[in-house]
Design a protein around this motif. Structure first.
Motif, mmCIF file in Angstrom:
data_model
loop_
_atom_site.group_PDB
_atom_site.id
_atom_site.type_symbol
_atom_site.label_atom_id
_atom_site.label_comp_id
_atom_site.label_asym_id
_atom_site.label_seq_id
_atom_site.Cartn_x
_atom_site.Cartn_y
_atom_site.Cartn_z
ATOM 1 N N GLN A 20 0.823 -1.207 0.000
ATOM 2 C CA GLN A 20 0.000 0.000 0.000
ATOM 3 C C GLN A 20 0.860 1.262 0.000
ATOM 4 O OE1 GLN A 20 -3.297 -0.012 -0.402
ATOM 5 N NE2 GLN A 20 -3.201 2.221 -0.542
ATOM 6 N N GLU A 21 1.939 1.255 0.782
ATOM 7 C CA GLU A 21 2.842 2.419 0.807
ATOM 8 C C GLU A 21 3.444 2.654 -0.572
ATOM 9 O OE1 GLU A 21 5.808 2.661 4.032
ATOM 10 O OE2 GLU A 21 4.644 1.083 5.009
ATOM 11 N N ILE A 22 3.864 1.568 -1.215
ATOM 12 C CA ILE A 22 4.458 1.685 -2.554
ATOM 13 C C ILE A 22 3.415 2.210 -3.533
ATOM 14 C CG2 ILE A 22 5.584 0.455 -4.442
ATOM 15 C CD1 ILE A 22 6.649 -1.538 -2.322
ATOM 16 N N CYS A 23 2.191 1.675 -3.448
ATOM 17 C CA CYS A 23 1.096 2.126 -4.319
ATOM 18 C C CYS A 23 0.854 3.619 -4.183
ATOM 19 C CB CYS A 23 -0.199 1.402 -3.959
ATOM 20 S SG CYS A 23 -0.226 -0.329 -4.367
ATOM 21 N N GLU A 24 0.789 4.061 -2.937
ATOM 22 C CA GLU A 24 0.509 5.478 -2.699
ATOM 23 C C GLU A 24 1.643 6.372 -3.189
ATOM 24 O OE1 GLU A 24 -0.397 5.729 1.474
ATOM 25 O OE2 GLU A 24 -2.284 4.628 1.229
ATOM 26 N N GLU A 25 2.875 5.908 -2.992
ATOM 27 C CA GLU A 25 4.014 6.727 -3.426
ATOM 28 C C GLU A 25 4.100 6.824 -4.940
ATOM 29 O OE1 GLU A 25 8.838 6.957 -2.775
ATOM 30 O OE2 GLU A 25 7.595 6.037 -1.222
ATOM 31 N N LEU A 26 3.780 5.720 -5.638
ATOM 32 C CA LEU A 26 3.923 5.694 -7.097
ATOM 33 C C LEU A 26 2.608 5.931 -7.836
ATOM 34 C CD1 LEU A 26 6.392 2.670 -7.425
ATOM 35 C CD2 LEU A 26 6.933 5.107 -7.372
ATOM 36 N N HIS A 27 1.499 6.025 -7.090
ATOM 37 C CA HIS A 27 0.179 6.273 -7.677
ATOM 38 C C HIS A 27 -0.214 5.203 -8.701
ATOM 39 C CE1 HIS A 27 0.394 10.155 -5.697
ATOM 40 N NE2 HIS A 27 1.571 10.350 -6.273
ATOM 41 N N VAL A 28 -0.041 3.944 -8.291
ATOM 42 C CA VAL A 28 -0.429 2.815 -9.137
ATOM 43 C C VAL A 28 -1.193 1.807 -8.281
ATOM 44 C CG1 VAL A 28 1.478 3.063 -10.775
ATOM 45 C CG2 VAL A 28 1.771 1.635 -8.756
ATOM 46 N N SER A 29 -1.761 0.802 -8.933
ATOM 47 C CA SER A 29 -2.551 -0.201 -8.217
ATOM 48 C C SER A 29 -1.650 -1.254 -7.564
ATOM 49 C CB SER A 29 -3.505 -0.897 -9.183
ATOM 50 O OG SER A 29 -2.767 -1.719 -10.075
ATOM 51 N N ARG A 30 -2.228 -1.986 -6.619
ATOM 52 C CA ARG A 30 -1.484 -3.059 -5.969
ATOM 53 C C ARG A 30 -1.167 -4.168 -6.960
ATOM 54 N NH1 ARG A 30 -2.889 -3.591 0.280
ATOM 55 N NH2 ARG A 30 -1.147 -4.993 0.036
ATOM 56 N N MET A 31 -2.042 -4.371 -7.937
ATOM 57 C CA MET A 31 -1.797 -5.383 -8.970
ATOM 58 C C MET A 31 -0.560 -5.008 -9.781
ATOM 59 S SD MET A 31 -2.444 -8.197 -10.360
ATOM 60 C CE MET A 31 -4.066 -8.832 -10.168
ATOM 61 N N GLY A 44 16.577 -11.756 -10.569
ATOM 62 C CA GLY A 44 17.583 -12.198 -9.611
ATOM 63 C C GLY A 44 17.594 -11.489 -8.278
ATOM 64 N N TYR A 45 16.689 -10.560 -8.087
ATOM 65 C CA TYR A 45 16.616 -9.872 -6.803
ATOM 66 C C TYR A 45 15.882 -10.754 -5.809
ATOM 67 C CZ TYR A 45 18.077 -5.589 -9.144
ATOM 68 O OH TYR A 45 18.770 -4.643 -9.850
ATOM 69 N N HIS A 46 16.376 -10.829 -4.593
ATOM 70 C CA HIS A 46 15.713 -11.592 -3.536
ATOM 71 C C HIS A 46 14.786 -10.659 -2.777
ATOM 72 C CE1 HIS A 46 19.231 -14.643 -3.533
ATOM 73 N NE2 HIS A 46 18.442 -14.785 -4.558
ATOM 74 N N ILE A 47 13.515 -10.840 -3.013
ATOM 75 C CA ILE A 47 12.503 -10.033 -2.340
ATOM 76 C C ILE A 47 11.575 -10.993 -1.604
ATOM 77 C CG2 ILE A 47 10.574 -8.424 -2.622
ATOM 78 C CD1 ILE A 47 11.980 -7.436 -5.181
ATOM 79 N N ILE A 48 11.442 -10.764 -0.320
ATOM 80 C CA ILE A 48 10.539 -11.566 0.487
ATOM 81 C C ILE A 48 9.182 -10.870 0.482
ATOM 82 C CG2 ILE A 48 10.057 -12.481 2.782
ATOM 83 C CD1 ILE A 48 13.115 -12.230 3.324
ATOM 84 N N SER A 49 8.140 -11.630 0.183
ATOM 85 C CA SER A 49 6.786 -11.096 0.219
ATOM 86 C C SER A 49 6.083 -11.715 1.421
ATOM 87 C CB SER A 49 6.029 -11.480 -1.054
ATOM 88 O OG SER A 49 6.709 -10.997 -2.186
ATOM 89 N N SER A 50 5.490 -10.880 2.237
ATOM 90 C CA SER A 50 4.815 -11.369 3.431
ATOM 91 C C SER A 50 3.475 -10.665 3.603
ATOM 92 C CB SER A 50 5.687 -11.111 4.661
ATOM 93 O OG SER A 50 5.038 -11.520 5.834
ATOM 94 N N THR A 51 2.435 -11.474 3.795
ATOM 95 C CA THR A 51 1.111 -10.921 4.023
ATOM 96 C C THR A 51 1.134 -10.055 5.283
ATOM 97 O OG1 THR A 51 0.186 -12.930 3.064
ATOM 98 C CG2 THR A 51 -1.322 -11.526 4.307
ATOM 99 N N LYS A 52 0.511 -8.922 5.183
ATOM 100 C CA LYS A 52 0.405 -7.940 6.271
ATOM 101 C C LYS A 52 1.708 -7.208 6.586
ATOM 102 C CE LYS A 52 -3.628 -9.840 8.177
ATOM 103 N NZ LYS A 52 -4.763 -9.407 8.846
ATOM 104 N N LYS A 53 2.828 -7.623 5.989
ATOM 105 C CA LYS A 53 4.099 -6.914 6.204
ATOM 106 C C LYS A 53 4.501 -6.156 4.946
ATOM 107 C CE LYS A 53 6.325 -9.798 9.693
ATOM 108 N NZ LYS A 53 7.517 -10.615 9.967
#
Length: 92
Positions: A20-31, A44-53
């Protein structure tokens, strides 16, 4: 869009940033964020995705950050130039 998301994640490396923070900063949808994160991971970037985090860019990436290399390039060429002069002196 991927560069902007990476920039945000890099600024908060090893910390979670909510989608949500990223969406608001970039003015795009969560999708859009989710789709871009998937593409970034494929590169090749290691990005951890976590629900609610949210998303967390870890330090153990298979990608070299150009921002980390750019400052070193002038020093590399200075050293290379010195080495070339030394080699030329040794040959003569």
């Amino acid at each position: 869009m991927e560069k902007e998301i990476l920039k945000i994640l890099k600024q908060h490396q090893n910390q979670y940033v909510s989608g949500q923070e990223i969406c608001e900063e970039l003015h795009v949808s969560r999708m859009t964020i989710s789709t871009c994160i998937k593409k970034i991971k494929e590169k090749g970037y290691h990005i951890i995705s976590s629900t609610k985090k949210g998303y967390c860019l870890t330090e153990d990436n298979d990608v070299i950050f150009i921002e980390n290399i750019k400052p070193l390039i002038p020093d590399f060429f200075k050293i290379l130039s010195i080495l070339m002069k030394l080699i030329q002196q040794m040959i003569i």
